[in-house]
Design a protein around this motif. Structure first.
Motif, PDB file in Angstrom:
ATOM      1  N   ARG A  10       0.843  -1.189   0.000  1.00 42.16           N
ATOM      2  CA  ARG A  10       0.000   0.000   0.000  1.00 42.16           C
ATOM      3  C   ARG A  10       0.880   1.241   0.000  1.00 42.16           C
ATOM      4  N   TRP A  11       0.428   2.240  -0.736  1.00 40.87           N
ATOM      5  CA  TRP A  11       1.218   3.451  -0.925  1.00 40.87           C
ATOM      6  C   TRP A  11       0.412   4.660  -0.509  1.00 40.87           C
ATOM      7  N   SER A  12       1.079   5.624   0.019  1.00 41.87           N
ATOM      8  CA  SER A  12       0.441   6.912   0.260  1.00 41.87           C
ATOM      9  C   SER A  12       1.429   7.990  -0.138  1.00 41.87           C
ATOM     10  N   CYS A  13       0.964   9.208  -0.195  1.00 41.68           N
ATOM     11  CA  CYS A  13       1.853  10.311  -0.550  1.00 41.68           C
ATOM     12  C   CYS A  13       2.887  10.562   0.537  1.00 41.68           C
ATOM     13  N   LEU A  14       2.800   9.846   1.667  1.00 42.33           N
ATOM     14  CA  LEU A  14       3.822   9.931   2.703  1.00 42.33           C
ATOM     15  C   LEU A  14       4.994   9.002   2.431  1.00 42.33           C
ATOM     16  N   ASP A  15       4.860   8.104   1.473  1.00 41.84           N
ATOM     17  CA  ASP A  15       5.832   7.052   1.264  1.00 41.84           C
ATOM     18  C   ASP A  15       7.058   7.561   0.507  1.00 41.84           C
ATOM     19  N   GLN A  16       8.152   7.757   1.234  1.00 43.30           N
ATOM     20  CA  GLN A  16       9.427   8.171   0.650  1.00 43.30           C
ATOM     21  C   GLN A  16       9.324   9.484  -0.130  1.00 43.30           C
ATOM     22  N   PHE A  17       8.421  10.361   0.271  1.00 47.21           N
ATOM     23  CA  PHE A  17       8.290  11.624  -0.440  1.00 47.21           C
ATOM     24  C   PHE A  17       9.474  12.533  -0.121  1.00 47.21           C
ATOM     25  N   GLY A  39      15.609  10.972   7.591  1.00 46.73           N
ATOM     26  CA  GLY A  39      16.159  10.706   6.277  1.00 46.73           C
ATOM     27  C   GLY A  39      15.368  11.283   5.124  1.00 46.73           C
ATOM     28  N   THR A  40      14.230  11.929   5.407  1.00 47.50           N
ATOM     29  CA  THR A  40      13.436  12.550   4.340  1.00 47.50           C
ATOM     30  C   THR A  40      14.318  13.452   3.485  1.00 47.50           C
ATOM     31  N   VAL A  41      14.186  13.325   2.175  1.00 49.25           N
ATOM     32  CA  VAL A  41      14.974  14.153   1.256  1.00 49.25           C
ATOM     33  C   VAL A  41      14.383  15.562   1.213  1.00 49.25           C
ATOM     34  N   VAL A  42      15.213  16.542   1.489  1.00 47.98           N
ATOM     35  CA  VAL A  42      14.795  17.942   1.478  1.00 47.98           C
ATOM     36  C   VAL A  42      15.592  18.679   0.404  1.00 47.98           C
ATOM     37  N   ALA A  43      14.899  19.120  -0.637  1.00 48.32           N
ATOM     38  CA  ALA A  43      15.532  19.878  -1.710  1.00 48.32           C
ATOM     39  C   ALA A  43      15.646  21.340  -1.298  1.00 48.32           C
ATOM     40  N   ILE A  44      16.795  21.942  -1.572  1.00 47.25           N
ATOM     41  CA  ILE A  44      17.047  23.330  -1.184  1.00 47.25           C
ATOM     42  C   ILE A  44      17.248  24.149  -2.456  1.00 47.25           C
ATOM     43  N   PRO A  45      16.242  24.928  -2.857  1.00 47.19           N
ATOM     44  CA  PRO A  45      16.339  25.690  -4.113  1.00 47.19           C
ATOM     45  C   PRO A  45      17.508  26.667  -4.123  1.00 47.19           C
ATOM     46  N   PHE A  46      18.032  26.898  -5.315  1.00 54.22           N
ATOM     47  CA  PHE A  46      19.126  27.841  -5.548  1.00 54.22           C
ATOM     48  C   PHE A  46      18.490  29.167  -5.938  1.00 54.22           C
ATOM     49  N   LEU A  47      18.216  30.007  -4.948  1.00 54.63           N
ATOM     50  CA  LEU A  47      17.467  31.235  -5.198  1.00 54.63           C
ATOM     51  C   LEU A  47      18.395  32.374  -5.611  1.00 54.63           C
ATOM     52  N   PRO A  48      18.030  33.124  -6.653  1.00 57.76           N
ATOM     53  CA  PRO A  48      18.832  34.288  -7.051  1.00 57.76           C
ATOM     54  C   PRO A  48      18.918  35.296  -5.902  1.00 57.76           C
ATOM     55  N   PRO A 197      14.190   6.285 -11.403  1.00 62.51           N
ATOM     56  CA  PRO A 197      13.032   6.738 -10.630  1.00 62.51           C
ATOM     57  C   PRO A 197      12.664   8.183 -10.935  1.00 62.51           C
ATOM     58  N   VAL A 198      11.376   8.462 -10.859  1.00 60.02           N
ATOM     59  CA  VAL A 198      10.858   9.812 -11.094  1.00 60.02           C
ATOM     60  C   VAL A 198      10.134  10.291  -9.846  1.00 60.02           C
ATOM     61  N   ARG A 199      10.476  11.487  -9.416  1.00 61.11           N
ATOM     62  CA  ARG A 199       9.750  12.141  -8.324  1.00 61.11           C
ATOM     63  C   ARG A 199       8.810  13.165  -8.946  1.00 61.11           C
ATOM     64  N   HIS A 265       7.154  14.425  -4.879  1.00 57.34           N
ATOM     65  CA  HIS A 265       8.023  15.545  -4.501  1.00 57.34           C
ATOM     66  C   HIS A 265       7.135  16.773  -4.304  1.00 57.34           C
ATOM     67  N   PHE A 266       7.064  17.274  -3.073  1.00 58.31           N
ATOM     68  CA  PHE A 266       6.118  18.334  -2.738  1.00 58.31           C
ATOM     69  C   PHE A 266       6.761  19.716  -2.764  1.00 58.31           C
ATOM     70  N   TYR A 267       6.016  20.649  -3.346  1.00 54.68           N
ATOM     71  CA  TYR A 267       6.353  22.070  -3.321  1.00 54.68           C
ATOM     72  C   TYR A 267       5.402  22.726  -2.308  1.00 54.68           C
ATOM     73  N   PRO A 268       5.864  23.053  -1.111  1.00 53.18           N
ATOM     74  CA  PRO A 268       4.968  23.538  -0.053  1.00 53.18           C
ATOM     75  C   PRO A 268       4.663  25.030  -0.174  1.00 53.18           C
ATOM     76  N   PHE A 269       3.940  25.399  -1.211  1.00 47.25           N
ATOM     77  CA  PHE A 269       3.648  26.812  -1.457  1.00 47.25           C
ATOM     78  C   PHE A 269       2.884  27.461  -0.313  1.00 47.25           C
ATOM     79  N   GLY A 270       2.079  26.678   0.375  1.00 49.07           N
ATOM     80  CA  GLY A 270       1.318  27.231   1.490  1.00 49.07           C
ATOM     81  C   GLY A 270       2.063  27.172   2.806  1.00 49.07           C
ATOM     82  N   GLY A 271       3.313  26.726   2.764  1.00 49.65           N
ATOM     83  CA  GLY A 271       4.119  26.634   3.976  1.00 49.65           C
ATOM     84  C   GLY A 271       4.334  25.193   4.393  1.00 49.65           C
ATOM     85  N   ILE A 272       5.441  24.942   5.072  1.00 50.68           N
ATOM     86  CA  ILE A 272       5.785  23.578   5.470  1.00 50.68           C
ATOM     87  C   ILE A 272       4.819  23.047   6.515  1.00 50.68           C
TER      88      ILE A 272
END
Length: 295
Positions: A10-17, A39-48, A197-199, A265-272
């Motif tokens: 069974r899978w949910s959007c919590l699974d290895q996101f 261990g959750t992967v956290v992407a850190i954007p390269f902001l201008p 794999p694709v996120r 892979h979530f983009y938390p536009f409304g905040g973490i």
């Protein structure tokens, strides 16, 4: 190497996101840390306009919280080889970074010697500084300035260069609101022989105004009919919506045989905090995902 195996679990959007968090988001990430798996992967954007010191500190804080930092490295924003080396050395020493998301960046003209993600990969400096996995960009709805043929060629070249250096690869996509283009893109990708794999990029819960602003900035289709199905009212700009409709549709249609290994892979536009609260309310969805097994 790893083989993708089918497992009826069974899978949910919590699974290895994975999720995005900017340097400015670090206090919010620290508050949300108890709600996230170690261990959750956290992407850190390269902001201008952001300093390299802030980029290095953000990765160190992600690691200190028990998560896996995945800094973005934007080729066209790097002024020199020395600047690239400072970042790679700093990330390795301060955060043990082994995973990077490498992209061209949104500048029309490069600041320095690097034109695109491939030019960074081909330096050989990533592997030399401890990077073991490189994530490249995917565009299910296309790119506003590049043809589909150009995107496909660039992806093939980047994956070939990574394989030649013994680096593991993943693809992370831009966010979207509609499942059909994502499903079609994934199927075409696998038919073309791309098996990494694709996120899939998913927008976190946010109000209509925020979603539309980011969609416009990123060239993502956000028609009234799509947003209505997504759960956002055109007449209520401050109304919030989460991606549950999109997640359900993807889960109903995705199959490992046709679409391969897929994670969120979530983009938390409304905040973490808003994202982690939404994730905590989700229920498991029946969806068999491929598992990785070492051989």
């Amino acid at each position: 190497m790893s083989e993708l195996m089918t497992s009826p679990r069974r899978w949910s959007c919590l699974d290895q996101f994975s999720l995005e968090a900017t340097a400015r988001d670090m206090p919010a990430l620290a508050q949300a840390a108890p709600e996230l798996a170690p261990g959750t992967v956290v992407a850190i954007p390269f902001l201008p306009g952001e300093s390299d010191a802030a980029r290095l500190e953000a990765a160190a804080r992600v690691r200190a919280l028990g998560f896996t930092p995945m800094p973005h490295l934007a080729a066209r924003h790097l002024p020199s080889r020395a600047a690239l080396l400072r970042l790679l050395e700093g990330w390795r020493a301060g955060a043990g970074v082994e995973r990077l998301l490498v992209l061209a960046g949104d500048r029309a003209d490069p600041r320095g010697p690097y034109q695109d993600a491939l030019s960074l990969i081909e330096t050989g400096l990533l592997a030399a500084h401890g990077v073991r996995q490189v994530v490249i960009s995917g565009y299910p709805e296309g790119h506003p300035r590049l043809s589909d043929a150009c995107l496909a060629r660039a992806m093939r070249d980047k994956l070939a260069a990574l394989a030649a250096q013994g680096l593991a690869a993943e693809i992370a996509t831009q966010f979207g609101f509609s499942a059909p283009p994502v499903l079609a893109w994934l199927a075409a990708l696998r038919m073309a022989g791309v098996e990494v794999p694709v996120r899939l990029g998913l927008p976190g819960p946010a109000n209509m105004r925020t979603l539309l602003r980011y969609a416009a900035l990123c060239g993502v289709s956000a028609s009234a009919s799509v947003l209505a199905r997504y759960g956002v009212s055109l007449n209520r700009l401050r109304s919030h919506a989460g991606p549950q409709w999109l997640v359900r549709q993807l889960a109903d249609e995705l199959t490992p045989e046709r679409h391969g290994a897929v994670l969120a892979h979530f983009y938390p536009f409304g905040g973490i905090a808003s994202l982690t609260g939404w994730l905590a309310r989700q229920r498991f969805i029946d969806f068999p995902l491929p598992e990785a097994r070492c051989s």
